[in-house]
Design a protein around this motif. Structure first.
Motif, PDB file in Angstrom:
ATOM      1  N   LYS A 255      17.185 -15.259  67.528  1.00 32.23           N
ATOM      2  CA  LYS A 255      16.913 -14.270  66.481  1.00 32.23           C
ATOM      3  C   LYS A 255      17.226 -12.833  66.905  1.00 32.23           C
ATOM      4  O   LYS A 255      17.553 -11.996  66.071  1.00 32.23           O
ATOM      5  N   ARG A 256      17.081 -12.551  68.183  1.00 29.10           N
ATOM      6  CA  ARG A 256      17.392 -11.187  68.650  1.00 29.10           C
ATOM      7  C   ARG A 256      18.872 -11.074  69.012  1.00 29.10           C
ATOM      8  O   ARG A 256      19.535 -10.106  68.638  1.00 29.10           O
ATOM      9  N   ASP A 257      19.386 -12.075  69.737  1.00 26.16           N
ATOM     10  CA  ASP A 257      20.784 -12.004  70.211  1.00 26.16           C
ATOM     11  C   ASP A 257      21.775 -11.892  69.058  1.00 26.16           C
ATOM     12  O   ASP A 257      22.828 -11.268  69.197  1.00 26.16           O
ATOM     13  N   VAL A 258      21.410 -12.475  67.907  1.00 25.63           N
ATOM     14  CA  VAL A 258      22.352 -12.514  66.800  1.00 25.63           C
ATOM     15  C   VAL A 258      22.545 -11.129  66.156  1.00 25.63           C
ATOM     16  O   VAL A 258      23.515 -10.901  65.426  1.00 25.63           O
ATOM     17  N   LEU A 259      21.659 -10.196  66.502  1.00 26.41           N
ATOM     18  CA  LEU A 259      21.814  -8.812  66.018  1.00 26.41           C
ATOM     19  C   LEU A 259      23.189  -8.257  66.398  1.00 26.41           C
ATOM     20  O   LEU A 259      23.778  -7.463  65.661  1.00 26.41           O
TER      21      LEU A 259
ATOM     22  N   CYS B 198      25.911  -9.820  66.507  1.00 25.66           N
ATOM     23  CA  CYS B 198      27.009 -10.530  65.833  1.00 25.66           C
ATOM     24  C   CYS B 198      27.121 -10.152  64.365  1.00 25.66           C
ATOM     25  O   CYS B 198      27.948 -10.699  63.641  1.00 25.66           O
ATOM     26  N   CYS B 199      26.222  -9.258  63.859  1.00 33.17           N
ATOM     27  CA  CYS B 199      26.205  -8.986  62.419  1.00 33.17           C
ATOM     28  C   CYS B 199      25.786  -7.538  62.177  1.00 33.17           C
ATOM     29  O   CYS B 199      25.447  -6.814  63.117  1.00 33.17           O
ATOM     30  N   GLU B 200      25.800  -7.147  60.914  1.00 32.03           N
ATOM     31  CA  GLU B 200      25.245  -5.839  60.543  1.00 32.03           C
ATOM     32  C   GLU B 200      23.860  -6.082  59.969  1.00 32.03           C
ATOM     33  O   GLU B 200      23.729  -6.546  58.827  1.00 32.03           O
ATOM     34  N   PRO B 201      22.820  -5.800  60.762  1.00 32.28           N
ATOM     35  CA  PRO B 201      21.468  -6.051  60.234  1.00 32.28           C
ATOM     36  C   PRO B 201      21.134  -5.064  59.127  1.00 32.28           C
ATOM     37  O   PRO B 201      21.566  -3.904  59.174  1.00 32.28           O
ATOM     38  N   ASP B 202      20.369  -5.513  58.122  1.00 37.81           N
ATOM     39  CA  ASP B 202      19.895  -4.555  57.123  1.00 37.81           C
ATOM     40  C   ASP B 202      18.779  -3.712  57.757  1.00 37.81           C
ATOM     41  O   ASP B 202      18.381  -3.943  58.909  1.00 37.81           O
ATOM     42  N   GLU B 203      18.278  -2.782  56.985  1.00 40.38           N
ATOM     43  CA  GLU B 203      17.344  -1.799  57.539  1.00 40.38           C
ATOM     44  C   GLU B 203      16.079  -2.467  58.081  1.00 40.38           C
ATOM     45  O   GLU B 203      15.610  -2.155  59.182  1.00 40.38           O
ATOM     46  N   LEU B 204      15.531  -3.440  57.345  1.00 41.10           N
ATOM     47  CA  LEU B 204      14.296  -4.107  57.769  1.00 41.10           C
ATOM     48  C   LEU B 204      14.537  -4.931  59.046  1.00 41.10           C
ATOM     49  O   LEU B 204      13.761  -4.852  60.004  1.00 41.10           O
ATOM     50  N   ALA B 205      15.620  -5.693  59.057  1.00 42.08           N
ATOM     51  CA  ALA B 205      15.920  -6.524  60.236  1.00 42.08           C
ATOM     52  C   ALA B 205      16.165  -5.644  61.459  1.00 42.08           C
ATOM     53  O   ALA B 205      15.757  -5.990  62.578  1.00 42.08           O
ATOM     54  N   ALA B 206      16.808  -4.487  61.241  1.00 42.54           N
ATOM     55  CA  ALA B 206      17.075  -3.581  62.364  1.00 42.54           C
ATOM     56  C   ALA B 206      15.767  -3.048  62.925  1.00 42.54           C
ATOM     57  O   ALA B 206      15.578  -2.964  64.135  1.00 42.54           O
ATOM     58  N   ARG B 207      14.820  -2.698  62.030  1.00 47.20           N
ATOM     59  CA  ARG B 207      13.525  -2.193  62.516  1.00 47.20           C
ATOM     60  C   ARG B 207      12.767  -3.285  63.250  1.00 47.20           C
ATOM     61  O   ARG B 207      12.177  -3.051  64.303  1.00 47.20           O
TER      62      ARG B 207
ATOM     63  N   GLY C 144      14.038  -5.832  64.662  1.00 42.51           N
ATOM     64  CA  GLY C 144      14.784  -6.207  65.862  1.00 42.51           C
ATOM     65  C   GLY C 144      15.052  -7.704  65.916  1.00 42.51           C
ATOM     66  O   GLY C 144      15.196  -8.268  67.006  1.00 42.51           O
ATOM     67  N   ALA C 145      15.120  -8.336  64.764  1.00 42.91           N
ATOM     68  CA  ALA C 145      15.386  -9.778  64.718  1.00 42.91           C
ATOM     69  C   ALA C 145      15.984 -10.144  63.365  1.00 42.91           C
ATOM     70  O   ALA C 145      15.610  -9.569  62.342  1.00 42.91           O
ATOM     71  N   VAL C 146      16.895 -11.101  63.401  1.00 39.92           N
ATOM     72  CA  VAL C 146      17.564 -11.605  62.198  1.00 39.92           C
ATOM     73  C   VAL C 146      17.309 -13.107  62.111  1.00 39.92           C
ATOM     74  O   VAL C 146      17.457 -13.811  63.097  1.00 39.92           O
TER      75      VAL C 146
ATOM     76  N   GLY D 259      29.715 -11.480  51.758  1.00 38.99           N
ATOM     77  CA  GLY D 259      30.390 -10.217  51.455  1.00 38.99           C
ATOM     78  C   GLY D 259      31.550  -9.960  52.402  1.00 38.99           C
ATOM     79  O   GLY D 259      31.962 -10.838  53.170  1.00 38.99           O
ATOM     80  N   GLU D 260      32.073  -8.745  52.332  1.00 40.24           N
ATOM     81  CA  GLU D 260      33.166  -8.359  53.238  1.00 40.24           C
ATOM     82  C   GLU D 260      32.690  -8.355  54.679  1.00 40.24           C
ATOM     83  O   GLU D 260      33.408  -8.732  55.593  1.00 40.24           O
ATOM     84  N   ARG D 261      31.421  -7.888  54.841  1.00 39.07           N
ATOM     85  CA  ARG D 261      30.853  -7.803  56.186  1.00 39.07           C
ATOM     86  C   ARG D 261      29.779  -8.870  56.349  1.00 39.07           C
ATOM     87  O   ARG D 261      29.112  -9.236  55.376  1.00 39.07           O
ATOM     88  N   LEU D 262      29.614  -9.340  57.566  1.00 35.66           N
ATOM     89  CA  LEU D 262      28.569 -10.333  57.849  1.00 35.66           C
ATOM     90  C   LEU D 262      27.255  -9.574  58.044  1.00 35.66           C
ATOM     91  O   LEU D 262      27.129  -8.769  58.975  1.00 35.66           O
ATOM     92  N   THR D 263      26.313  -9.796  57.142  1.00 27.55           N
ATOM     93  CA  THR D 263      25.050  -9.051  57.212  1.00 27.55           C
ATOM     94  C   THR D 263      23.908  -9.937  57.709  1.00 27.55           C
ATOM     95  O   THR D 263      23.921 -11.153  57.513  1.00 27.55           O
ATOM     96  N   GLY D 264      22.918  -9.286  58.354  1.00 28.91           N
ATOM     97  CA  GLY D 264      21.767 -10.006  58.902  1.00 28.91           C
ATOM     98  C   GLY D 264      20.481  -9.519  58.251  1.00 28.91           C
ATOM     99  O   GLY D 264      20.318  -8.322  57.984  1.00 28.91           O
ATOM    100  N   HIS D 265      19.555 -10.452  58.017  1.00 26.02           N
ATOM    101  CA  HIS D 265      18.331 -10.145  57.274  1.00 26.02           C
ATOM    102  C   HIS D 265      17.137 -10.811  57.954  1.00 26.02           C
ATOM    103  O   HIS D 265      17.309 -11.769  58.708  1.00 26.02           O
ATOM    104  N   ASN D 266      15.948 -10.308  57.661  1.00 23.10           N
ATOM    105  CA  ASN D 266      14.751 -10.923  58.232  1.00 23.10           C
ATOM    106  C   ASN D 266      13.873 -11.421  57.087  1.00 23.10           C
ATOM    107  O   ASN D 266      13.068 -10.671  56.533  1.00 23.10           O
ATOM    108  N   THR D 267      14.034 -12.687  56.740  1.00 26.03           N
ATOM    109  CA  THR D 267      13.228 -13.212  55.636  1.00 26.03           C
ATOM    110  C   THR D 267      11.860 -13.712  56.119  1.00 26.03           C
ATOM    111  O   THR D 267      11.029 -14.085  55.302  1.00 26.03           O
TER     112      THR D 267
END
Ligand code: NAP
Length: 273
Positions: free
Chosen positions: A65-69, A71-80, A82-84, A91-99
């Motif tokens: 969950k941390r290492d994958v940060l 490999c992607c563009e984390p959204d604001e919540l996932a970046a805060r 620190g885990a995806v 989309g055009e870019r590979l995005t990361g999220h924390n559900t």
């Protein structure tokens, strides 16, 4: 056919395939949900390969969950946080999220618990981080208590108004708390609780992130005081619901997904998601 999946290790007992495939069946979506267990040194290549193969979305679990940060563009919540735990290849870019964080919020909402007042999060690992940020974002004042107190203090320093503590302070913190989240692995596969029963009270809403077993000692003891109790299946359900809705743009058939999850939890020894 669309392909979704999970990368982690281990993943063989994951509850995510039945959870997501119940939704595909219910809505008539031609899709499969597949689990993958790449070697940790191959994570970036595995994610790139998934994109090249046209995989539409991946969940990510321990230990990635941390290492994958990276490999992607984390959204604001996932970046805060620190885990995806959710990758979106749509989309055009590979995005990361924390559900996981969304799962915490929606588990409380499902039980009509309004998130205000004081919250205590026990644990400062991945689930603890997701819960602490989620609860703070909803407007609660968060106290984090962790076996390794320093880790709780470091997490608290990242969240406005939060405080970090050792477990010795837990009873005192709970006295005037409205919400309690167990985000440790205590209670998993063992009938123990991270909280002394005398510290629990009827004004609490208690979410246990542990879902194996589904009824933990903490939840039994909290229910005995009249507290509202929410098992880890609800957090698991809603992290999956949020990933499904992001990937497909459809409203998730929550009831059907919950039934599938509960059936599997009743018959299974649980797993990591
Ligand atoms: P993690 O990152 O490894 O963190 C583990 C946490 O548990 C740390 O705070 C650790 O404290 C604490 N801990 C471990 N053993 C302990 C003990 N004997 N006494 C007191 N504290 C102890 O794990 P995680 O990913 O956050 O997962 C934690 C739990 O949440 C697991 O049971 C997991 O299955 C569950 N979870 C559920 C969901 C869901 O959707 N329901 C989602 C994610 C995780 P130290 O910092 O002192 O080591």
């Amino acid at each position: 056919m669309q392909v979704f999946g999970l990368v982690g290790s281990p993943v063989e007992h994951s509850l995510s395939p039945p959870l997501h495939e119940a939704a595909y069946r219910e809505l008539g979506i031609d899709a499969r949900y597949v689990t993958f267990e790449p070697d940790p040194t191959d994570l970036a290549a595995a994610i790139e390969g998934a994109r090249a193969l046209g995989i539409r979305g991946l969940n990510v679990t321990i230990p990635f969950k941390r290492d994958v940060l990276d490999c992607c563009e984390p959204d604001e919540l996932a970046a805060r946080i620190g885990a995806v735990n959710t990758l979106d290849f749509g989309g055009e870019r590979l995005t990361g999220h924390n559900t996981d964080a969304i799962g915490v919020k929606r588990a409380f909402a499902h039980h009509d618990v309004s998130l205000s007042g004081r919250a205590v999060v026990v644990g400062a690992g991945g689930a603890g981080r997701a819960a602490a940020f989620a609860l703070a974002d909803e407007g609660t004042t968060v106290a984090i208590a962790n076996r390794t107190a320093e880790r709780a203090r470091e997490l608290a320093a990242e969240i406005d108004g939060a405080t970090g503590h050792g477990l010795a302070e837990l009873d005192e913190l709970l006295a005037d708390a409205d919400v309690l989240v167990n985000a440790t692995s205590v209670g998993m596969d063992e009938d123990v609780s991270p909280v002394a029963p005398a510290a629990l009270h009827g004004d609490l809403a208690v979410l246990d992130a542990v879902y194996s077993p589904i009824e933990t000692r903490l939840l039994r003891e909290a229910a005995a005081t009249g507290a509202t109790t929410i098992d880890g299946g609800w957090m698991l359900l809603y992290q999956g619901v949020a990933a499904f809705e992001r990937w497909t743009g459809r409203t998730a058939p929550v009831e059907r997904m919950n039934e599938a999850l509960r059936e599997r939890l009743a018959s299974d020894d649980g797993g990591s998601d």
